[in-house]
Design an enzyme around this catalytic site. Structure first.
Site, PDB file in Angstrom:
ATOM      1  N   ASP A   4    -135.853  -1.460  23.930  1.00 33.23           N
ATOM      2  CA  ASP A   4    -134.625  -1.134  23.214  1.00 33.23           C
ATOM      3  C   ASP A   4    -135.069  -0.454  21.921  1.00 33.23           C
ATOM      4  O   ASP A   4    -136.219  -0.605  21.479  1.00 33.23           O
ATOM      5  CB  ASP A   4    -133.776  -2.383  22.937  1.00 33.23           C
ATOM      6  CG  ASP A   4    -132.319  -1.993  22.655  1.00 33.23           C
ATOM      7  OD1 ASP A   4    -132.080  -0.806  22.335  1.00 33.23           O
ATOM      8  OD2 ASP A   4    -131.436  -2.856  22.753  1.00 33.23           O
TER       9      ASP A   4
HETATM   10  C1  BGC Z   1    -128.818  -0.655  22.124  1.00 29.51           C
HETATM   11  C2  BGC Z   1    -129.156  -0.059  23.476  1.00 29.51           C
HETATM   12  C3  BGC Z   1    -129.078   1.445  23.403  1.00 29.51           C
HETATM   13  C4  BGC Z   1    -130.012   1.925  22.309  1.00 29.51           C
HETATM   14  C5  BGC Z   1    -129.993   3.420  22.135  1.00 29.51           C
HETATM   15  C6  BGC Z   1    -129.653  -0.048  21.019  1.00 29.51           C
HETATM   16  O1  BGC Z   1    -129.219  -0.478  19.756  1.00 29.51           O
HETATM   17  O2  BGC Z   1    -129.007  -2.044  22.157  1.00 29.51           O
HETATM   18  O3  BGC Z   1    -128.272  -0.547  24.460  1.00 29.51           O
HETATM   19  O4  BGC Z   1    -129.396   2.020  24.633  1.00 29.51           O
HETATM   20  O5  BGC Z   1    -129.618   1.363  21.063  1.00 29.51           O
HETATM   21  O6  BGC Z   1    -128.778   3.829  21.600  1.00 29.51           O
END
Ligand code: BGC
Length: 780
Positions: free
Chosen positions: A224
């Site tokens: 993530d």
């Molecule tokens: C989220 C993810 C997301 C990523 C990119 C993170 O803060 O938890 O689900 O894909 O950001 O935007």
């Protein structure tokens, strides 16, 4: 896949090239290596549509019904079609890897990203999730199942330690990931949180032991965004790609150094690179491997979205045939969400659709000129102002609608200028380099005389000018979560007395913090409006004078979003009071709830009907109208239990020491609540016809259930099978039945191969129907 050819490419790479490939090369990309025929892999959020690499209204995307809505169809075939449509969008945008689906569970309805997850039930989540993955990947695009694992709530998501017992981990939380991997998922995203003491990006046992070794996952584990906070530990645990590769990344040069110093084995790096090359070959980004079949967004995409939203809508209550609506002469359409409709939730799942059909638009179209619509918002529950409406703006350079956005460097030289059709802007990366100041300017023509409210929304240093009024403020986010700080920034309001029809200049100057990885800011606005008591009284009066009232209440993307959980299940503001007052004024009051996650509905027995519309995406208003007038069947059934009060609701908040104890074990959702704690049970949902369950037989892992449409309309029934054993109940399988009036139909239900045996199997309409017993058989 010819692995030996992947190995040849690997052998051509230097250590630096390999490690740099594994570290994000931009907010959404991996670096290309033309020498070996590797193009730069492009990633994009997310589960409600494919945003692409910019957050920009000029680059629009289809906005889908929220994932819980998709699960409410209980229809893996539909989920696969919707997945393929997502894949087609990704192909059109040059995206190789879609960061979806989100397959964490509805452990608690307070979870901030509840709307992004499918269900409280692991089997339903697994089946819908696996089908979505297959659909996306059939278009030659990688699906990324996320967030592995235990990211079932948001409070302190970067650091909490989910303490999950072995049985619950295995039976509930890992199950959807396991099925997605079996369905062939090409990527998995590791979560921010810890599980049982170890950060998920350092969790060797789960990443390598379970995911890669036990399940045989041969794809890429991507972090993530910023979830990797170590070098050796994360690389050694089984992480493959660090995103987004900020200048502070713990990988890139630090990982090269760790390999050189012998702290990380080069074979580990090679395995990761092979996985990335395999992914690239799968999505057509590696020369010499076949391109995926050509796929593009079909011309009937909007119709597909509309149909899916209607199939997802759940009719929770319908007294005396209040629905379908019977061509009212005068219809009061009341409620804040009738006007400011929530088509989607907030956070990284957000996409920019080219249009959003509101329920007012939908009803106007569906009912035609024969019905007079009286529209009254009634109450103002939104915590923050909506962006300045484009209809009131004139962009100074072109004379068209919109806002001019100018980017200046530190010396005051203009480095980029954009004509934007928005008054709120988000940059995740993408701010022109060298920008020291951004100025948004437009000319605004008020539609009415009076006190107009403007707002600066953002974090940082701002100056807002509206006509002669000037406000300069420094706004500091009140939350630590970076996504929340960005997407739900603080607001500063300014009131300005303006005359209708007389254009005034509006200008917002913003100084971004040095080296910030993103920015989000905008100009909020609301027109002069009556005090809330007066607005509420006007709504009630409109209901009293109408043949029927449709009240659209709900949440919004300030309530359901990322980086925080809800603290209450109550509808925001005075919406409950509004519903009760309208219901008292008009017995034909139909409530449409526009929300992704359960809300309390203390008025549910006072109203004639309740239609749960979810956050139904860009075509949602037409779908709601289709169901309200009976042009479409309300096809949805609850994929999650709707509690009656906060009694029994699990807390998403970790203890002071940072642990989040999943002490309830496997007892979440319908396995957890007592009947008294439930407003509407898991599986519940009415249709416009009636059904009788005739028989249930089981053989070879398949249940056959015959149902009879006893009503006067063709209908859709979600036939559910539950297994009862040792005082527990669990979903055993489901299938969609469709039949003409008077017809019987037999559906085949593939039973969960992990059912407890012996058990009693019952088929019916929802989990509570079955506690009292309908069609039943025993398997042993
Ligand atoms: C989220 C993810 C997301 C990523 C990119 C993170 O803060 O938890 O689900 O894909 O950001 O935007």
């Amino acid at each position: 896949m010819d692995e030996s050819r992947l190995r040849e490419r690997l052998a051509d790479l230097t250590l630096e090239e390999k490690v740099h490939l594994l570290t994000g090369d931009g907010f959404w990309t991996l670096r290309p290596i033309p020498r070996i025929g590797l193009r730069g892999l492009v990633m994009s959020d997310g589960p409600s549509g494919v945003r692409g690499t910019t957050w920009d209204e000029r680059h629009t995307s289809l906005l889908f019904p929220n994932p819980t809505a998709l699960a409410a169809t209980w229809d893996p075939a539909l989920a696969e079609r919707i997945g393929r449509l997502n894949g087609a969008q990704a192909r059109d945008k040059g995206v190789h890897v879609q960061l979806a689906p989100t397959i964490n569970l509805h452990r608690t309805p307070l979870g901030g990203r509840h709307f992004e997850n499918f269900s409280e039930d692991p089997l339903l989540t697994a089946r819908v999730g696996a089908a979505f993955v297959k659909g996306v990947q059939s278009a030659g695009v990688a699906a990324t199942v996320k967030h592995f694992v235990g990211n079932d709530s948001e409070t302190a998501r970067m650091s909490y330690d989910a303490r999950i017992g072995e049985e619950a981990l295995d039976e509930l939380y890992l199950r959807p990931f396991e099925e997605a991997v079996k369905a062939g998922a090409w990527a998995v995203m590791a979560a921010y949180n810890k599980v049982n003491g170890t950060s998920m990006t350092e969790n060797r046992e789960l990443l390598t032991g379970v995911l890669k070794e036990r399940w045989g996952f041969d794809g890429v584990v991507v972090s993530d965004w910023t979830a990797i906070r170590s070098t050796e530990e994360s690389a050694g645990a089984g992480m493959d790609v660090e995103m987004p590769g900020l200048p502070t990344s713990p990988w890139r040069d630090r990982l090269v150094e760790a390999v050189r110093a012998g702290r990380v084995a080069e074979e580990l790096i090679d395995d990761k690179v092979l996985r990335v090359l395999r992914l690239a070959a799968r999505v057509g980004a590696l020369d010499g491997f076949p391109d995926p079949p050509p796929v593009t967004t079909p011309s009937d995409a909007r119709a597909q979205l509309r149909e899916a939203a209607a199939q997802a809508a759940v009719l929770l209550r319908n007294e005396n045939g209040a629905l379908p609506l019977n061509a009212p002469r005068r219809l009061a359409v009341i409620g804040p969400n009738a006007v400011r409709f929530s088509a989607q939730g907030g956070g990284s799942a957000h996409v920019n659709p080219d249009r959003v059909v509101t329920p007012v638009d939908g009803l106007r179209r569906a009912l035609g000129d024969g019905t007079e619509l009286i529209v009254r918002p009634g109450v103002y529950p939104h915590p923050r102002l909506a962006p300045l409406p484009l209809a009131l703006t004139t962009e100074p350079e072109t004379g068209e609608r919109g806002v001019r956005l100018d980017f200046f460097d530190a010396g005051g030289t203009l480095i980029e200028s954009q004509h934007r059709k928005a008054a709120h802007f988000v940059f995740l990366g993408g701010i022109p380099s060298g920008t020291a100041r951004i100025v948004a300017r437009t000319s605004m023509t008020p539609a009415e005389d009076g006190v107009h409210t403007f707002a600066i929304a953002g974090a940082g240093e701002y100056e807002l000018r509206v006509a002669e009024t000037r406000a300069a403020v420094t706004l500091t986010p009140d939350h630590g979560d970076p996504v929340e700080a960005l997407l739900r920034p603080p607001e500063h309001r300014v009131e300005v007395d303006l005359k209708a029809g007389a254009p005034v200049p509006v200008e917002l100057r913003y100084t971004p913090a040095p080296r910030s990885f993103g920015a989000a800011f905008g100009i909020g606005y609301h027109e002069p409006r009556p005090a809330e008591d007066d607005a509420l009284a006007a709504a009630v009066a409109a209901a009293r004078d109408a043949d029927a009232a449709v009240v659209v209440v709900g949440t919004n993307d300030d309530v359901e979003s990322e980086g925080f959980d809800r603290t209450s299940l109550a509808l925001p503001g005075r919406q409950d009071e509004l519903v009760s007052a309208v219901a008292a004024a008009n017995p034909r009051t139909v409530v449409v709830v526009n929300a992704g996650a359960p809300v309390l509905m203390p008025w549910r027995d006072e109203v004639a009907a309740v239609l749960w519309a979810w956050l139904p995406g860009q075509e949602g208003g037409d779908a709601v109208a289709d169901v309200l007038i009976g042009a479409a069947e309300p096809g949805g059934r609850l994929p999650t239990t709707f509690p009656a009060s906060h009694d029994g609701v699990l807390s998403p908040v970790p203890a002071e020491d940072g642990t989040l104890d999943y002490a309830e074990g496997t007892a979440i959702g319908y396995r957890h609540y007592t009947s008294a704690q439930v407003a509407y049970p898991f599986g519940h949902g009415l249709g416009y016809t009636t059904w009788e369950y005739e028989s249930l037989t089981v053989s070879g892992g398949v249940a056959e259930v015959t149902v009879h449409n006893t009503g006067s309309r063709a209908g859709r029934e979600v036939v559910q099978c539950y297994a009862f054993a040792g005082g527990t109940v669990r979903l055993a399988g489901s299938a969609v039945a469709e039949a003409a009036p008077g017809d019987s139909v037999t559906v085949r239900i593939t039973l969960d191969e992990r059912l407890p045996v012996p058990c009693a199997l019952r088929a019916g309409r929802s989990v509570t129907d079955l506690r009292t017993g309908t069609t039943r058989t025993d398997i042993g």
